[in-house]
Scaffold this motif. Structure first.
Motif, PDB file in Angstrom:
ATOM      1  N   LEU A 232       0.864  -1.171   0.000  1.00  0.00           N
ATOM      2  CA  LEU A 232       0.000   0.000   0.000  1.00  0.00           C
ATOM      3  C   LEU A 232       0.904   1.225   0.000  1.00  0.00           C
ATOM      4  CD1 LEU A 232      -2.729  -1.024   2.611  1.00  0.00           C
ATOM      5  CD2 LEU A 232      -2.706  -1.395   0.149  1.00  0.00           C
ATOM      6  N   THR A 233       0.859   1.988  -1.089  1.00  0.00           N
ATOM      7  CA  THR A 233       1.778   3.118  -1.235  1.00  0.00           C
ATOM      8  C   THR A 233       1.070   4.460  -1.101  1.00  0.00           C
ATOM      9  OG1 THR A 233       3.152   1.788  -2.725  1.00  0.00           O
ATOM     10  CG2 THR A 233       3.530   4.170  -2.716  1.00  0.00           C
ATOM     11  N   PHE A 234       0.031   4.675  -1.906  1.00  0.00           N
ATOM     12  CA  PHE A 234      -0.678   5.950  -1.923  1.00  0.00           C
ATOM     13  C   PHE A 234      -2.022   5.829  -1.205  1.00  0.00           C
ATOM     14  CE2 PHE A 234       2.001   5.675  -5.706  1.00  0.00           C
ATOM     15  CZ  PHE A 234       2.795   6.805  -5.540  1.00  0.00           C
ATOM     16  N   PRO A 235      -2.598   6.951  -0.776  1.00  0.00           N
ATOM     17  CA  PRO A 235      -3.906   6.896  -0.108  1.00  0.00           C
ATOM     18  C   PRO A 235      -4.975   6.168  -0.916  1.00  0.00           C
ATOM     19  CG  PRO A 235      -2.942   9.057   0.203  1.00  0.00           C
ATOM     20  CD  PRO A 235      -2.029   8.328  -0.742  1.00  0.00           C
ATOM     21  N   ILE A 236      -4.919   6.264  -2.249  1.00  0.00           N
ATOM     22  CA  ILE A 236      -5.909   5.594  -3.076  1.00  0.00           C
ATOM     23  C   ILE A 236      -5.804   4.082  -2.949  1.00  0.00           C
ATOM     24  CG2 ILE A 236      -4.439   5.508  -5.120  1.00  0.00           C
ATOM     25  CD1 ILE A 236      -8.245   6.119  -4.994  1.00  0.00           C
ATOM     26  N   SER A 237      -4.685   3.576  -2.445  1.00  0.00           N
ATOM     27  CA  SER A 237      -4.495   2.128  -2.309  1.00  0.00           C
ATOM     28  C   SER A 237      -5.519   1.489  -1.387  1.00  0.00           C
ATOM     29  CB  SER A 237      -3.081   1.823  -1.802  1.00  0.00           C
ATOM     30  OG  SER A 237      -2.097   2.302  -2.688  1.00  0.00           O
ATOM     31  N   VAL A 238      -6.078   2.263  -0.434  1.00  0.00           N
ATOM     32  CA  VAL A 238      -7.063   1.686   0.486  1.00  0.00           C
ATOM     33  C   VAL A 238      -8.372   1.387  -0.216  1.00  0.00           C
ATOM     34  CG1 VAL A 238      -6.035   2.836   2.472  1.00  0.00           C
ATOM     35  CG2 VAL A 238      -7.932   3.936   1.266  1.00  0.00           C
ATOM     36  N   LYS A 239      -8.561   1.922  -1.432  1.00  0.00           N
ATOM     37  CA  LYS A 239      -9.771   1.653  -2.205  1.00  0.00           C
ATOM     38  C   LYS A 239      -9.518   0.639  -3.322  1.00  0.00           C
ATOM     39  CE  LYS A 239     -12.778   4.627  -0.372  1.00  0.00           C
ATOM     40  NZ  LYS A 239     -13.406   5.698  -1.145  1.00  0.00           N
ATOM     41  N   GLN A 240      -8.323   0.089  -3.389  1.00  0.00           N
ATOM     42  CA  GLN A 240      -7.984  -0.878  -4.435  1.00  0.00           C
ATOM     43  C   GLN A 240      -7.919  -2.290  -3.851  1.00  0.00           C
ATOM     44  OE1 GLN A 240      -4.300   0.900  -5.719  1.00  0.00           O
ATOM     45  NE2 GLN A 240      -5.288   2.097  -7.313  1.00  0.00           N
ATOM     46  N   PRO A 241      -8.214  -3.324  -4.654  1.00  0.00           N
ATOM     47  CA  PRO A 241      -8.192  -4.708  -4.151  1.00  0.00           C
ATOM     48  C   PRO A 241      -6.852  -5.081  -3.546  1.00  0.00           C
ATOM     49  CG  PRO A 241      -9.229  -4.611  -6.316  1.00  0.00           C
ATOM     50  CD  PRO A 241      -8.630  -3.252  -6.070  1.00  0.00           C
ATOM     51  N   GLY A 242      -6.897  -5.909  -2.507  1.00  0.00           N
ATOM     52  CA  GLY A 242      -5.699  -6.357  -1.824  1.00  0.00           C
ATOM     53  C   GLY A 242      -4.920  -7.383  -2.629  1.00  0.00           C
ATOM     54  N   PRO A 243      -3.815  -7.887  -2.065  1.00  0.00           N
ATOM     55  CA  PRO A 243      -2.953  -8.834  -2.784  1.00  0.00           C
ATOM     56  C   PRO A 243      -3.663 -10.146  -3.076  1.00  0.00           C
ATOM     57  CG  PRO A 243      -2.287  -8.651  -0.485  1.00  0.00           C
ATOM     58  CD  PRO A 243      -3.300  -7.575  -0.719  1.00  0.00           C
ATOM     59  N   LYS A 244      -3.292 -10.755  -4.186  1.00  0.00           N
ATOM     60  CA  LYS A 244      -3.908 -12.016  -4.595  1.00  0.00           C
ATOM     61  C   LYS A 244      -3.286 -13.222  -3.906  1.00  0.00           C
ATOM     62  CE  LYS A 244      -6.050 -11.436  -9.105  1.00  0.00           C
ATOM     63  NZ  LYS A 244      -6.130 -11.960 -10.487  1.00  0.00           N
ATOM     64  N   ASP A 245      -1.999 -13.162  -3.627  1.00  0.00           N
ATOM     65  CA  ASP A 245      -1.275 -14.346  -3.175  1.00  0.00           C
ATOM     66  C   ASP A 245      -1.268 -14.544  -1.668  1.00  0.00           C
ATOM     67  OD1 ASP A 245      -0.655 -14.869  -5.819  1.00  0.00           O
ATOM     68  OD2 ASP A 245       1.202 -13.698  -5.739  1.00  0.00           O
ATOM     69  N   SER A 246      -1.615 -13.531  -0.906  1.00  0.00           N
ATOM     70  CA  SER A 246      -1.543 -13.660   0.544  1.00  0.00           C
ATOM     71  C   SER A 246      -2.456 -12.649   1.212  1.00  0.00           C
ATOM     72  CB  SER A 246      -0.099 -13.462   1.035  1.00  0.00           C
ATOM     73  OG  SER A 246       0.352 -12.159   0.697  1.00  0.00           O
ATOM     74  N   LEU A 247      -2.668 -12.850   2.511  1.00  0.00           N
ATOM     75  CA  LEU A 247      -3.452 -11.907   3.288  1.00  0.00           C
ATOM     76  C   LEU A 247      -2.574 -10.730   3.694  1.00  0.00           C
ATOM     77  CD1 LEU A 247      -5.367 -14.407   5.603  1.00  0.00           C
ATOM     78  CD2 LEU A 247      -6.429 -12.925   3.907  1.00  0.00           C
ATOM     79  N   LEU A 248      -3.113  -9.527   3.578  1.00  0.00           N
ATOM     80  CA  LEU A 248      -2.400  -8.341   4.027  1.00  0.00           C
ATOM     81  C   LEU A 248      -2.768  -8.104   5.484  1.00  0.00           C
ATOM     82  CD1 LEU A 248      -0.453  -6.266   2.836  1.00  0.00           C
ATOM     83  CD2 LEU A 248      -2.410  -4.779   2.402  1.00  0.00           C
ATOM     84  N   GLN A 249      -1.774  -8.119   6.349  1.00  0.00           N
ATOM     85  CA  GLN A 249      -2.015  -8.069   7.790  1.00  0.00           C
ATOM     86  C   GLN A 249      -2.144  -6.633   8.295  1.00  0.00           C
ATOM     87  OE1 GLN A 249       1.066 -10.374   9.707  1.00  0.00           O
ATOM     88  NE2 GLN A 249       0.180 -12.323   9.055  1.00  0.00           N
ATOM     89  N   CYS A 250      -3.293  -6.363   8.911  1.00  0.00           N
ATOM     90  CA  CYS A 250      -3.575  -5.056   9.505  1.00  0.00           C
ATOM     91  C   CYS A 250      -4.110  -5.261  10.917  1.00  0.00           C
ATOM     92  CB  CYS A 250      -4.604  -4.290   8.666  1.00  0.00           C
ATOM     93  SG  CYS A 250      -4.176  -4.118   6.913  1.00  0.00           S
ATOM     94  N   PHE A 251      -4.312  -4.167  11.633  1.00  0.00           N
ATOM     95  CA  PHE A 251      -4.942  -4.273  12.951  1.00  0.00           C
ATOM     96  C   PHE A 251      -5.752  -3.015  13.243  1.00  0.00           C
ATOM     97  CE2 PHE A 251      -0.718  -2.516  13.568  1.00  0.00           C
ATOM     98  CZ  PHE A 251      -0.887  -1.511  14.507  1.00  0.00           C
ATOM     99  N   ILE A 252      -6.716  -3.162  14.125  1.00  0.00           N
ATOM    100  CA  ILE A 252      -7.639  -2.082  14.480  1.00  0.00           C
ATOM    101  C   ILE A 252      -7.515  -1.787  15.966  1.00  0.00           C
ATOM    102  CG2 ILE A 252     -10.071  -1.387  14.617  1.00  0.00           C
ATOM    103  CD1 ILE A 252     -10.624  -3.233  12.241  1.00  0.00           C
ATOM    104  N   LYS A 253      -7.380  -0.504  16.288  1.00  0.00           N
ATOM    105  CA  LYS A 253      -7.367  -0.054  17.677  1.00  0.00           C
ATOM    106  C   LYS A 253      -8.673   0.671  17.976  1.00  0.00           C
ATOM    107  CE  LYS A 253      -2.354   0.413  18.365  1.00  0.00           C
ATOM    108  NZ  LYS A 253      -1.251   1.348  18.720  1.00  0.00           N
ATOM    109  N   ARG A 254      -9.275   0.346  19.116  1.00  0.00           N
ATOM    110  CA  ARG A 254     -10.544   0.964  19.500  1.00  0.00           C
ATOM    111  C   ARG A 254     -10.339   1.914  20.674  1.00  0.00           C
ATOM    112  NH1 ARG A 254     -15.172  -3.087  21.405  1.00  0.00           N
ATOM    113  NH2 ARG A 254     -13.476  -3.649  22.850  1.00  0.00           N
TER     114      ARG A 254
END
Length: 376
Positions: free
Chosen positions: A88-110
């Motif tokens: 994920l490079t540019f802000p627009i990347s959050v609206k583009q499909p994720g990787p095909k070969d693996s899960l992209l690891q993220c986390f959420i803080k509440r």
């Protein structure tokens, strides 16, 4: 040395833009750095893109895109889509499909006190404690008849009338049905703007007050109070079911797309209303369902294999896979497209992959935070 030089170029360009009018900058061809030999410039930017592969070093790639028009054009050719590069490079990347070969690891803080949720990109194996790259934020707003989650590109700005507005999630009165709204029209193919602020991410060209339904989430009612996890279904109206099939619709081959463009219109529904979106889904939209857990006799609980990414049992935990609908299930229906789970009191992991985006995955996970007695 090259990286420090780029940072110096970028800071010098910002000062130049502040001192000159837009017409003066355009008349000069952007800046003096635009006159570098193209072969040399290409090799330099390619080296930076390859070596600065993770955040926070990745910010140097973004800085290069803001130096001048010729640099930005080359960066467009070099930087690959997240589904191909897993980055994920540019802000627009959050609206583009994720990787095909693996899960992209993220986390959420509440943040319970402010009813705010923050999405971060995991940078290392210890990213949950070290922090990550900020992607999106959402704030919960209760209404008399529904609940809204306003999703923003900034951590503190949740105004709908600003360029940071990304979209929202809205629930019904019972909290059993949700609609994901995108702040950008499916028909608005984003193009590079002339202003300096829009060169790095034309996601900022979104109409701030617009809302376009792109997904519907529903939780099955549990009126009898039977034991078991929540059952959910996500109708991804803007994603064709063929996108997960071998040789199916692939945005990289079906439409021209670069790191600055939004999702291509061929990958999106043309509907602008909730009713038409539901109709589109029935005609071939992707449907995601939660993977059925197994009952563990010794532990006396329902279990899913999160491969170490989830450590605390919670009714909120889930894994989503593609529904085969009326067709025989294939290997593509076994792949985890989105998984979400609890690892701390106010800390959750979120891993996603193609064909959904970080924005869509975040919105689906936000729906799991709603308390719904009728579903449990």
């Amino acid at each position: 040395m090259a990286i420090k030089c780029i940072a110096r170029l970028r800071s010098r360009r910002v000062v130049q833009d502040q001192l000159q009018t837009p017409n003066e900058v355009e008349a000069e061809g952007g800046c003096c750095w635009a006159n570098l030999p193209q072969e040399l410039l290409w090799e330099l930017l390619l080296m930076i893109e390859e070596t600065e592969s993770i955040w926070p070093q990745r910010k140097n790639v973004v800085a290069c895109a803001g130096v001048c028009r010729s640099w930005r054009f080359i960066i467009q050719q070099i930087v690959k889509l997240p589904q191909l590069s897993g980055k994920l490079t540019f802000p627009i990347s959050v609206k583009q499909p994720g990787p095909k070969d693996s899960l992209l690891q993220c986390f959420i803080k509440r943040n319970r006190s402010t009813q705010t949720y923050y999405l971060y990109l995991g940078l290392t194996n210890s990213a949950l404690s070290d922090g990550g790259k900020f992607l999106l934020a959402a704030r919960k707003c209760r209404r008399p008849t529904c609940t809204d989650y306003i999703i923003s590109l900034q951590a503190e700005d949740f105004s709908k009338g600003t360029n940071t507005y990304a979209g929202r999630l809205r629930s019904n009165f019972l909290g059993t049905k949700f609609t994901v709204f995108d702040g950008q029209s499916p028909q608005a193919g984003a193009k590079m703007g002339k202003s300096r602020s829009s060169r790095l991410a034309n996601l900022r060209q979104v109409s701030p007050s617009s809302n376009y339904p792109m997904a519907h989430i529903s939780y099955e009612l549990n009126l009898l109070g039977s034991r078991g996890p929540r059952r959910m279904q996500c109708n991804m109206n803007t994603i064709p079911a063929t996108s997960i099939a071998p040789g199916g619709l692939d945005p990289t081959t079906q439409a021209e797309l670069n790191p600055y463009q939004s999702t291509p219109t061929s990958f999106l529904s043309k509907s602008a209303s909730m009713e038409n979106s539901v109709s589109d889904q029935k005609n071939g939209g992707l449907v995601l369902i939660n993977k059925a857990p197994r009952w563990h006799e010794q532990l006396q609980c329902w279990c899913l294999n999160f491969h170490g990414r989830v450590t605390i049992a919670s009714v909120k935990n889930f894994q989503l896979v593609a529904s085969p609908e009326n067709e025989p299930a294939g290997p593509e229906h076994e792949k985890i497209i989105l998984q979400f789970g609890k690892v701390g009191k106010d800390l959750f992991t979120m891993d996603y992959r193609y064909p959904i985006s970080a924005f869509q995955a975040f919105a689906i996970c936000l729906s799991s935070f709603e308390t719904r007695i009728a579903c449990e």
